[in-house]
Design a protein around this motif. Structure first.
Motif, PDB file in Angstrom:
ATOM      1  N   ASP A 131      -6.031  46.849  27.270  1.00  0.00           N
ATOM      2  CA  ASP A 131      -5.859  46.055  28.491  1.00  0.00           C
ATOM      3  C   ASP A 131      -7.186  45.380  28.858  1.00  0.00           C
ATOM      4  O   ASP A 131      -7.613  45.366  30.008  1.00  0.00           O
ATOM      5  CB  ASP A 131      -5.373  46.932  29.646  1.00  0.00           C
ATOM      6  N   PHE A 132      -7.830  44.818  27.827  1.00  0.00           N
ATOM      7  CA  PHE A 132      -9.180  44.251  27.964  1.00  0.00           C
ATOM      8  C   PHE A 132      -9.119  42.738  27.768  1.00  0.00           C
ATOM      9  O   PHE A 132      -8.457  42.248  26.854  1.00  0.00           O
ATOM     10  CB  PHE A 132     -10.091  44.878  26.909  1.00  0.00           C
ATOM     11  N   GLU A 133      -9.798  42.000  28.628  1.00  0.00           N
ATOM     12  CA  GLU A 133      -9.780  40.540  28.538  1.00  0.00           C
ATOM     13  C   GLU A 133     -11.111  39.959  28.990  1.00  0.00           C
ATOM     14  O   GLU A 133     -11.692  40.402  29.986  1.00  0.00           O
ATOM     15  CB  GLU A 133      -8.651  39.966  29.395  1.00  0.00           C
ATOM     16  N   ILE A 134     -11.587  38.966  28.241  1.00  0.00           N
ATOM     17  CA  ILE A 134     -12.762  38.189  28.629  1.00  0.00           C
ATOM     18  C   ILE A 134     -12.254  36.786  28.947  1.00  0.00           C
ATOM     19  O   ILE A 134     -11.862  36.045  28.043  1.00  0.00           O
ATOM     20  CB  ILE A 134     -13.807  38.138  27.503  1.00  0.00           C
ATOM     21  N   PRO A 135     -12.214  36.404  30.215  1.00  0.00           N
ATOM     22  CA  PRO A 135     -11.651  35.107  30.593  1.00  0.00           C
ATOM     23  C   PRO A 135     -12.467  33.940  30.031  1.00  0.00           C
ATOM     24  O   PRO A 135     -13.617  34.094  29.601  1.00  0.00           O
ATOM     25  CB  PRO A 135     -11.694  35.132  32.120  1.00  0.00           C
ATOM     26  N   ALA A 136     -11.844  32.770  30.057  1.00  0.00           N
ATOM     27  CA  ALA A 136     -12.515  31.548  29.601  1.00  0.00           C
ATOM     28  C   ALA A 136     -13.691  31.225  30.511  1.00  0.00           C
ATOM     29  O   ALA A 136     -13.694  31.540  31.701  1.00  0.00           O
ATOM     30  CB  ALA A 136     -11.522  30.391  29.576  1.00  0.00           C
ATOM     31  N   PHE A 137     -14.708  30.597  29.914  1.00  0.00           N
ATOM     32  CA  PHE A 137     -15.899  30.105  30.616  1.00  0.00           C
ATOM     33  C   PHE A 137     -16.724  31.212  31.264  1.00  0.00           C
ATOM     34  O   PHE A 137     -17.457  30.971  32.213  1.00  0.00           O
ATOM     35  CB  PHE A 137     -15.514  29.059  31.669  1.00  0.00           C
ATOM     36  N   THR A 138     -16.608  32.458  30.774  1.00  0.00           N
ATOM     37  CA  THR A 138     -17.498  33.530  31.224  1.00  0.00           C
ATOM     38  C   THR A 138     -18.510  33.888  30.146  1.00  0.00           C
ATOM     39  O   THR A 138     -19.382  34.724  30.381  1.00  0.00           O
ATOM     40  CB  THR A 138     -16.701  34.794  31.601  1.00  0.00           C
ATOM     41  N   GLN A 139     -18.374  33.297  28.964  1.00  0.00           N
ATOM     42  CA  GLN A 139     -19.330  33.464  27.881  1.00  0.00           C
ATOM     43  C   GLN A 139     -19.578  32.114  27.232  1.00  0.00           C
ATOM     44  O   GLN A 139     -18.693  31.256  27.229  1.00  0.00           O
ATOM     45  CB  GLN A 139     -18.826  34.437  26.807  1.00  0.00           C
ATOM     46  N   LYS A 140     -20.773  31.948  26.665  1.00  0.00           N
ATOM     47  CA  LYS A 140     -21.045  30.758  25.894  1.00  0.00           C
ATOM     48  C   LYS A 140     -20.324  30.843  24.548  1.00  0.00           C
ATOM     49  O   LYS A 140     -19.961  31.928  24.076  1.00  0.00           O
ATOM     50  CB  LYS A 140     -22.554  30.610  25.656  1.00  0.00           C
ATOM     51  N   GLY A 141     -20.120  29.684  23.917  1.00  0.00           N
ATOM     52  CA  GLY A 141     -19.505  29.680  22.601  1.00  0.00           C
ATOM     53  C   GLY A 141     -20.376  30.412  21.598  1.00  0.00           C
ATOM     54  O   GLY A 141     -21.593  30.490  21.743  1.00  0.00           O
ATOM     55  N   ALA A 142     -19.741  30.976  20.555  1.00  0.00           N
ATOM     56  CA  ALA A 142     -20.495  31.781  19.594  1.00  0.00           C
ATOM     57  C   ALA A 142     -19.896  31.654  18.203  1.00  0.00           C
ATOM     58  O   ALA A 142     -18.675  31.519  18.043  1.00  0.00           O
ATOM     59  CB  ALA A 142     -20.521  33.246  20.011  1.00  0.00           C
ATOM     60  N   LEU A 143     -20.754  31.672  17.187  1.00  0.00           N
ATOM     61  CA  LEU A 143     -20.367  31.814  15.781  1.00  0.00           C
ATOM     62  C   LEU A 143     -20.739  33.232  15.394  1.00  0.00           C
ATOM     63  O   LEU A 143     -21.920  33.571  15.289  1.00  0.00           O
ATOM     64  CB  LEU A 143     -21.104  30.797  14.907  1.00  0.00           C
ATOM     65  N   THR A 144     -19.745  34.096  15.213  1.00  0.00           N
ATOM     66  CA  THR A 144     -20.013  35.514  15.037  1.00  0.00           C
ATOM     67  C   THR A 144     -18.941  36.120  14.133  1.00  0.00           C
ATOM     68  O   THR A 144     -18.299  35.413  13.367  1.00  0.00           O
ATOM     69  CB  THR A 144     -20.068  36.212  16.418  1.00  0.00           C
ATOM     70  N   THR A 145     -18.759  37.432  14.235  1.00  0.00           N
ATOM     71  CA  THR A 145     -17.700  38.145  13.524  1.00  0.00           C
ATOM     72  C   THR A 145     -16.869  38.906  14.543  1.00  0.00           C
ATOM     73  O   THR A 145     -17.204  38.954  15.730  1.00  0.00           O
ATOM     74  CB  THR A 145     -18.292  39.134  12.503  1.00  0.00           C
ATOM     75  N   VAL A 146     -15.783  39.526  14.065  1.00  0.00           N
ATOM     76  CA  VAL A 146     -14.959  40.343  14.971  1.00  0.00           C
ATOM     77  C   VAL A 146     -15.805  41.472  15.556  1.00  0.00           C
ATOM     78  O   VAL A 146     -15.768  41.750  16.761  1.00  0.00           O
ATOM     79  CB  VAL A 146     -13.739  40.905  14.226  1.00  0.00           C
ATOM     80  N   GLU A 147     -16.599  42.115  14.712  1.00  0.00           N
ATOM     81  CA  GLU A 147     -17.478  43.184  15.196  1.00  0.00           C
ATOM     82  C   GLU A 147     -18.497  42.629  16.186  1.00  0.00           C
ATOM     83  O   GLU A 147     -18.817  43.262  17.194  1.00  0.00           O
ATOM     84  CB  GLU A 147     -18.192  43.844  14.024  1.00  0.00           C
ATOM     85  N   GLY A 148     -18.998  41.418  15.915  1.00  0.00           N
ATOM     86  CA  GLY A 148     -19.955  40.801  16.819  1.00  0.00           C
ATOM     87  C   GLY A 148     -19.357  40.519  18.182  1.00  0.00           C
ATOM     88  O   GLY A 148     -20.036  40.668  19.212  1.00  0.00           O
ATOM     89  N   LEU A 149     -18.079  40.116  18.231  1.00  0.00           N
ATOM     90  CA  LEU A 149     -17.425  39.887  19.520  1.00  0.00           C
ATOM     91  C   LEU A 149     -17.359  41.169  20.343  1.00  0.00           C
ATOM     92  O   LEU A 149     -17.616  41.162  21.549  1.00  0.00           O
ATOM     93  CB  LEU A 149     -16.001  39.351  19.295  1.00  0.00           C
ATOM     94  N   ILE A 150     -17.020  42.280  19.675  1.00  0.00           N
ATOM     95  CA  ILE A 150     -16.926  43.551  20.395  1.00  0.00           C
ATOM     96  C   ILE A 150     -18.310  44.002  20.854  1.00  0.00           C
ATOM     97  O   ILE A 150     -18.483  44.467  21.990  1.00  0.00           O
ATOM     98  CB  ILE A 150     -16.258  44.610  19.500  1.00  0.00           C
ATOM     99  N   SER A 151     -19.321  43.858  19.982  1.00  0.00           N
ATOM    100  CA  SER A 151     -20.688  44.229  20.367  1.00  0.00           C
ATOM    101  C   SER A 151     -21.170  43.391  21.543  1.00  0.00           C
ATOM    102  O   SER A 151     -21.865  43.882  22.440  1.00  0.00           O
ATOM    103  CB  SER A 151     -21.629  44.052  19.170  1.00  0.00           C
ATOM    104  N   ARG A 152     -20.787  42.114  21.534  1.00  0.00           N
ATOM    105  CA  ARG A 152     -21.176  41.214  22.629  1.00  0.00           C
ATOM    106  C   ARG A 152     -20.552  41.669  23.944  1.00  0.00           C
ATOM    107  O   ARG A 152     -21.189  41.652  25.003  1.00  0.00           O
ATOM    108  CB  ARG A 152     -20.707  39.811  22.276  1.00  0.00           C
TER     109      ARG A 152
END
Length: 422
Positions: A131-152
């Motif tokens: 039940d986890f969500e990061i809404p739009a425009f609360t983070q800058k765009g990123a070139l990463t990995t799935v693991e990187g998204l979770i770490s972020r």
């Protein structure tokens, strides 16, 4: 639990250099080189910029690159040698796409955690299992990995924990528990779903099997709502005023008829259905209360197409088998003393082949040939092409037109009363 406002340390501050505005037309091909560690010529452009943290000069680096099987992007990175502040983000080098895109990835292995991800600032990231969500425009765009998204996301939640412990200890404890659950995901102890929904259509999740089908990744393209258009700064087109018409798509029509079996009075139900990326069809069903007879059929809602259609589908996975199959194992003509041994053996071999296809042990081709051009086979990649499906349009023969009753059909000259005579 929502992670609204959860961003990387420093990501909320302005970068030293202004963000590059999305270009309205693609840049020259030679400016964007595919990502490669062996490309020595692929060097970033460095620009001296003002640090918004200590107000001294730092360095902004811009890299124009191309993600395989995706499109061109601009990676910008700022760092300040005086205070150590840094920030990295990505921007699409093209325009906002005609449709939004939604990626749903089922993460099952560590290899899935290493998939490349392009996430723009207009994308919403969610994990339904938490039940986890990061809404739009609360983070800058990123070139990463799935693991990187979770770490972020973990870093974004941890950065304000000292303040929370001082002011709201109960809230801080709950967030600590949630951070532990996010860290569990990185070990892939159990499968979970990662969803990236981007109305701009410029986000991307890597398919490591490209150009083959990725069974762990579902990609859906959709039309933006008026609210999403406004969120992206686009001017939504005002809907054209049309005279009110009766919409029959949401209604089931009934009319009186006679049962084809006992000729007793009966009722037939009819409904118009729009098949996505195809056309309208009419579903008709007749139920007879007298004899219990039931019929149902599907008719094309349009005219006979100018060309016939031949659809060839390559069955490569059991999930492709969503169609009814007639098995002849218990056909009465293959049983008993009167059955032909040779015919029975051929039918038995045919039945075994069908079983092997159903079990996914044998690949097969499914061919549907319709001279009227009104048949359809679902394309799960729509509106993109299905790599396992080939659709051919062909000109009908005289005999095929004869079967469809088209050779004697007169369609010209009626307005002037000069219809051709035969």
């Amino acid at each position: 639990m929502a992670a609204s406002g959860a961003v990387e340390p420093g990501a909320a501050a302005a970068t030293a250099a202004p963000s590059p505005a999305p270009a309205q037309a693609p840049a020259p091909e030679h400016l964007f080189r595919p990502i490669s560690a062996e490309d020595e010529e692929q060097q970033p452009t460095e620009i001296e910029s003002l640090c918004m943290n200590c107000y001294r000069n730092g360095t902004t680096r811009l890299l124009l690159t191309k993600v395989p099987f995706f499109r061109e992007i601009i990676v910008s990175s700022f760092s300040c040698e005086h205070c150590g502040w840094n920030n990295t983000e990505i921007h699409s080098a093209g325009r906002i796409q005609d449709q939004g895109v939604r990626y749903a990835l089922t993460v099952k292995t560590q290899e899935d955690m290493n998939r490349e991800v392009v996430k723009t600032d207009s994308a919403t990231t969610s994990i339904p299992e938490l039940d986890f969500e990061i809404p739009a425009f609360t983070q800058k765009g990123a070139l990463t990995t799935v693991e990187g998204l979770i770490s972020r996301a973990i870093s974004g939640l941890e950065q304000d924990q000292p303040t929370r412990r001082a002011n709201e200890e109960a809230v801080a404890e709950r967030i600590d528990e949630f951070i532990v659950r996010l860290k569990e995901l990185k070990r892939v102890a159990s499968p979970f779903t990662l969803i990236i929904d981007d109305p701009s259509g410029n986000s991307f999740v890597e398919n490591p099997h490209a150009p083959q089908k990725d069974h762990a990744l579902v990609i859906t393209h959709y039309n933006r709502t008026v609210q999403q258009e406004e969120m992206l700064g686009l001017q939504a087109e005002a809907p054209e005023e049309k005279p009110e018409e009766e919409d029959l798509r949401n209604e089931v029509l009934q009319f009186n008829t006679n049962c084809p079996e006992c000729n007793a009075p009966a009722q037939t139900n009819m409904k118009l259905v729009q098949i996505p990326h195809f056309k309208e069809v009419i579903i008709m069903a007749t139920n007879c209360d007298s004899c219990g007879h039931r019929t149902n059929e599907v008719k094309s809602g349009g005219a006979v197409e100018p060309l016939g259609t031949r659809i060839t589908f390559h069955i490569t996975h059991p999930s492709d088998l969503t169609r009814d199959v007639l098995k002849v194992t218990k056909n009465p003509f293959t049983l008993g003393d009167s059955s032909n041994p040779g015919r029975m053996e051929k039918l038995r071999e045919f039945s075994q082949k069908l079983d092997q296809i159903l079990e996914g042990n044998v690949k097969a081709h499914f061919i549907m040939n319709d001279p009227a051009g009104n048949s359809y086979l679902q394309n799960v990649y729509a509106p993109e092409d299905d790599p396992e499906m080939k659709v051919e349009h062909y000109k009908r023969t005289f005999d095929q037109n004869e079967e469809l009753g088209l050779n004697d059909m007169k369609t010209e000259g009626y307005e002037t009363g000069l219809a051709p005579q035969r």
